[in-house]
Write a protein that holds these residues in place. Sequence first.
Motif, PDB file in Angstrom:
ATOM      1  N   ALA A 174     -24.579   3.375 -17.188  1.00 47.89           N
ATOM      2  CA  ALA A 174     -23.280   2.815 -17.572  1.00 47.89           C
ATOM      3  C   ALA A 174     -23.339   2.365 -19.029  1.00 47.89           C
ATOM      4  CB  ALA A 174     -22.923   1.626 -16.678  1.00 47.89           C
ATOM      5  N   VAL A 175     -22.311   2.703 -19.795  1.00 48.83           N
ATOM      6  CA  VAL A 175     -22.224   2.303 -21.206  1.00 48.83           C
ATOM      7  C   VAL A 175     -20.918   1.541 -21.393  1.00 48.83           C
ATOM      8  CG1 VAL A 175     -22.055   3.156 -23.579  1.00 48.83           C
ATOM      9  CG2 VAL A 175     -23.566   4.313 -21.964  1.00 48.83           C
ATOM     10  N   PHE A 176     -21.029   0.318 -21.928  1.00 50.39           N
ATOM     11  CA  PHE A 176     -19.851  -0.541 -22.125  1.00 50.39           C
ATOM     12  C   PHE A 176     -19.702  -0.868 -23.601  1.00 50.39           C
ATOM     13  CE2 PHE A 176     -18.859  -2.491 -17.875  1.00 50.39           C
ATOM     14  CZ  PHE A 176     -19.744  -1.718 -17.153  1.00 50.39           C
ATOM     15  N   VAL A 177     -18.492  -0.738 -24.126  1.00 47.51           N
ATOM     16  CA  VAL A 177     -18.234  -1.151 -25.508  1.00 47.51           C
ATOM     17  C   VAL A 177     -17.507  -2.495 -25.447  1.00 47.51           C
ATOM     18  CG1 VAL A 177     -17.039  -0.577 -27.646  1.00 47.51           C
ATOM     19  CG2 VAL A 177     -18.036   1.232 -26.264  1.00 47.51           C
ATOM     20  N   VAL A 178     -18.120  -3.515 -26.032  1.00 45.01           N
ATOM     21  CA  VAL A 178     -17.604  -4.877 -25.871  1.00 45.01           C
ATOM     22  C   VAL A 178     -17.589  -5.607 -27.206  1.00 45.01           C
ATOM     23  CG1 VAL A 178     -17.868  -6.987 -24.530  1.00 45.01           C
ATOM     24  CG2 VAL A 178     -18.899  -4.904 -23.711  1.00 45.01           C
ATOM     25  N   GLN A 179     -16.562  -6.404 -27.418  1.00 48.96           N
ATOM     26  CA  GLN A 179     -16.466  -7.143 -28.685  1.00 48.96           C
ATOM     27  C   GLN A 179     -16.615  -8.645 -28.457  1.00 48.96           C
ATOM     28  OE1 GLN A 179     -12.936  -7.512 -31.582  1.00 48.96           O
ATOM     29  NE2 GLN A 179     -13.319  -5.329 -31.435  1.00 48.96           N
ATOM     30  N   ASP A 180     -17.288  -9.317 -29.382  1.00 44.46           N
ATOM     31  CA  ASP A 180     -17.374 -10.776 -29.269  1.00 44.46           C
ATOM     32  C   ASP A 180     -16.138 -11.406 -29.910  1.00 44.46           C
ATOM     33  OD1 ASP A 180     -17.787 -10.519 -31.972  1.00 44.46           O
ATOM     34  OD2 ASP A 180     -19.503 -11.868 -32.068  1.00 44.46           O
ATOM     35  N   SER A 181     -15.996 -12.722 -29.793  1.00 44.79           N
ATOM     36  CA  SER A 181     -14.856 -13.408 -30.415  1.00 44.79           C
ATOM     37  C   SER A 181     -15.202 -14.893 -30.521  1.00 44.79           C
ATOM     38  CB  SER A 181     -13.583 -13.205 -29.577  1.00 44.79           C
ATOM     39  OG  SER A 181     -13.779 -13.717 -28.287  1.00 44.79           O
ATOM     40  N   TYR A 182     -14.247 -15.669 -31.002  1.00 45.59           N
ATOM     41  CA  TYR A 182     -14.454 -17.120 -31.107  1.00 45.59           C
ATOM     42  C   TYR A 182     -13.322 -17.838 -30.412  1.00 45.59           C
ATOM     43  CZ  TYR A 182     -18.424 -16.899 -34.137  1.00 45.59           C
ATOM     44  OH  TYR A 182     -19.685 -16.684 -34.604  1.00 45.59           O
ATOM     45  N   TYR A 183     -13.660 -18.919 -29.683  1.00 50.63           N
ATOM     46  CA  TYR A 183     -12.634 -19.858 -29.256  1.00 50.63           C
ATOM     47  C   TYR A 183     -12.788 -21.051 -30.197  1.00 50.63           C
ATOM     48  CZ  TYR A 183      -9.832 -23.211 -26.840  1.00 50.63           C
ATOM     49  OH  TYR A 183      -8.868 -24.142 -26.578  1.00 50.63           O
ATOM     50  N   LYS A 184     -11.802 -21.286 -31.083  1.00 49.33           N
ATOM     51  CA  LYS A 184     -11.964 -22.274 -32.158  1.00 49.33           C
ATOM     52  C   LYS A 184     -13.272 -21.928 -32.890  1.00 49.33           C
ATOM     53  CE  LYS A 184      -8.433 -24.247 -30.083  1.00 49.33           C
ATOM     54  NZ  LYS A 184      -7.056 -23.918 -30.468  1.00 49.33           N
TER      55      LYS A 184
END
Length: 456
Positions: free
Chosen positions: A387-397
């Motif tokens: 399985a290959v997943f493309v995922v992005q990080d982010s910020y909460y505040k």
Amino acid sequence: MNADLGYPEPWQPRPRGREKLQEALKIGSPKRNKRLQTGWEGFFPYYAGFPELFVREILDSAKLRPDAVVLDPWNGSGTTTYAASQLGLKSIGIDLNPVMIIVARARLLPPSEADHLRPLAATILSHLRASPVTPADGDPLLAWFQPSAAKVVRSIEQNIRRSLVGSMTKSPDGIHLDRISGTAATLYVALFAACRHLAVSLRSSNPTWIKLPKADDDRLDPTAYAIAHQFAENVRGMSKALAAKQEAEESSGAEFTAGSSTIQLSDTATMALAEGSIDFVLTSPPYCTRIDYTAATRVELAVLAPLLKVKPRDLGRQMIGSVQVPSGPIEIDESWGTTCSTFLAALKQHPSKASGGYYYKTHLDYFDKIARSLGRVSQTLKPGGRAVFVVQDSYYKEIHNDLPRILAEMGVLQGLSFSGQEDFHLRSMSDINPGRKTYKRPMGATESVLCFTKPD
Ligand SMILES: C[S@@+](CC[C@H](N)C(=O)[O-])C[C@H]1O[C@@H](n2cnc3c(N)ncnc32)[C@H](O)[C@@H]1O
């Protein structure tokens, strides 16, 4: 090792995993590149999509057996199902948004169908004058268009529906959008694109977002000619791109048989796919960035209204990444992993308004749905499947939401073994968001390609 959970920290063995990964799979950048969006592919731009080349290289390098089945549980505009079919592989694409089902179906239209698209569109347009339809009260098109323009859009839509959507889609037990023909789906996509094109005055700084008119007077008022012309132009462009594909295939001299593809309208948190039936998963799950995946397709949902089983608001609630507060309480589960629970604890305690209330609840909803979905995806994989997943990080505040790490942990807790990741730095929408200055956080985002295997 992570002593609490008894599994290797996903990123610890990354160097070794990475070598193995590069040896086995060709992982290019998942960043969408406008220059590559030409020809037939150019008609399926979707803001959250990954490039066809990225998918094609991974699938090609995976050296799958000819009878292998590829799954994309969050198929969106259908990049995975399209690339798999081009490589002659069987594939299944799942999405909960009916608009995406239509788009993914249209993308699979065989080039041999290029010739009949324009005559069909001409017939549909010729019925316009003879049998105009007055939109019913409450028709969602009336929120976007003045009544005279809504009448033309609904008439084109009704003519597509009457002439090309049969009893397989509109069966006695209800509407089965995933059975719609490729031709009908293609004409719907041409109509979606015409509506988007005509809504240029309602576009915002986010290119995929069209603002709903605030007052009745702000509604769009294109002429009947402008609507019909734009629809016909889109069909002409699509049929030309398809014909060019056909020519390229013929002149290459290679025998080509597209792989069969099934597009399913379902919710991954509850989907029922046969256990151990999938060889390879390639996907990009909904991100945790408060993107309302249905709001970005509101105009298209308004066009499709007569074929929808659910109201857009209810659909929005079901989506992973919903911005609506979940209907019942949700508890953090062990299967979400330690990085997720640490992130949620920090978010809950954040002093800013609504952090411990609204934002905490919508994030719980996101992780609950994504964890349940990952469990289902893991079950469908064959032993030895990948399985290959493309995922992005982010910020909460200023709090880092390390979604790649969270999903790596969740995957392991759902019975997968983590084999490594590749990271790509991106500019992101949050760079233009004023929150970046208020809360100290770095520019851009990291998009990670996570790789797993299902142990034998
Ligand atoms: C990041 S996008 C996938 C884009 C895709 N890779 C492409 O090339 O277009 C995520 C998709 O997940 C879908 N989605 C969100 N919640 C879902 C759910 N519960 N079940 C199935 N699909 C869902 C959204 O409609 C969206 O199309």
